[in-house]
Design a protein around this motif. Structure first.
Motif, PDB file in Angstrom:
ATOM      1  N   ASP A   1       0.852  -1.192   0.000  1.00 14.77           N
ATOM      2  CA  ASP A   1       0.000   0.000   0.000  1.00 14.77           C
ATOM      3  C   ASP A   1       0.886   1.239   0.000  1.00 14.77           C
ATOM      4  OD1 ASP A   1      -2.233   1.637   0.170  1.00 14.77           O
ATOM      5  OD2 ASP A   1      -2.459   1.385   2.328  1.00 14.77           O
ATOM      6  N   ASP A   2       0.555   2.189  -0.835  1.00 15.54           N
ATOM      7  CA  ASP A   2       1.291   3.461  -0.911  1.00 15.54           C
ATOM      8  C   ASP A   2       2.786   3.255  -1.166  1.00 15.54           C
ATOM      9  OD1 ASP A   2      -1.057   4.926  -0.477  1.00 15.54           O
ATOM     10  OD2 ASP A   2      -0.809   4.829   1.698  1.00 15.54           O
ATOM     11  N   GLY A   3       3.112   2.256  -1.962  1.00 14.06           N
ATOM     12  CA  GLY A   3       4.502   2.042  -2.348  1.00 14.06           C
ATOM     13  C   GLY A   3       5.358   1.315  -1.334  1.00 14.06           C
ATOM     14  N   ARG A   4       4.749   0.820  -0.261  1.00 14.13           N
ATOM     15  CA  ARG A   4       5.496   0.081   0.768  1.00 14.13           C
ATOM     16  C   ARG A   4       4.672  -1.104   1.241  1.00 14.13           C
ATOM     17  NH1 ARG A   4       7.656   4.936   4.581  1.00 14.13           N
ATOM     18  NH2 ARG A   4       9.301   5.613   3.188  1.00 14.13           N
ATOM     19  N   TRP A   5       5.371  -2.072   1.822  1.00 16.04           N
ATOM     20  CA  TRP A   5       4.681  -3.174   2.474  1.00 16.04           C
ATOM     21  C   TRP A   5       4.241  -2.697   3.844  1.00 16.04           C
ATOM     22  CZ3 TRP A   5       2.900  -6.941  -0.161  1.00 16.04           C
ATOM     23  CH2 TRP A   5       3.553  -7.355  -1.318  1.00 16.04           C
TER      24      TRP A   5
END
Length: 88
Positions: free
Chosen positions: A53-57
Motif C-alpha cells: 500500500d502506498d509504495g510500501r509493504w
C-alpha cells in the motif's frame, strides 16, 4: 442543474480514486515468505494483515515477543523495516 452536476461529478470522483485502490494488494506466496522471514528475524511472533500500500509493504498488528503490537512499514526492495508505530 445541481442534480446534473452531482451526477457528473460522482463518476469523475470514482475514476480519480480507482488508481489508488489498484495499488493495494496482498503479497504473493514468495513475497509473503520473504516478509515473514524478516518479521521473525526482527523478533515478531504474530501479525495480522500484510499488504502492499502506498509504495510500501504494511504489516498490521505485528506482535513482538514482549506482547506489544506495532504497525510496520517495510521498504519494498530491501524489506527493511522503515517505520514502526505502536498499536495502542
Amino acid at each position: 442543474m445541481t442534480k446534473l452536476l452531482f451526477a457528473l461529478a460522482l463518476p469523475a470522483s470514482l475514476i480519480l480514486t480507482a488508481p489508488a485502490l489498484a495499488n493495494d494488494r496482498p503479497p504473493t506466496p514468495s513475497e509473503r515468505a520473504a516478509i515473514e522471514k524478516v518479521l521473525k528475524s526482527a523478533g515478531y511472533v504474530f501479525w495480522e494483515e500484510i499488504e502492499f500500500d502506498d509504495g510500501r509493504w504494511e504489516v498490521d498488528d505485528a506482535r513482538a515477543a514482549n506482547g506489544r503490537e506495532y504497525d510496520l512499514k517495510l521498504d519494498p526492495k530491501t524489506l527493511k523495516i522503515v517505520s514502526r508505530r505502536a498499536d495502542n
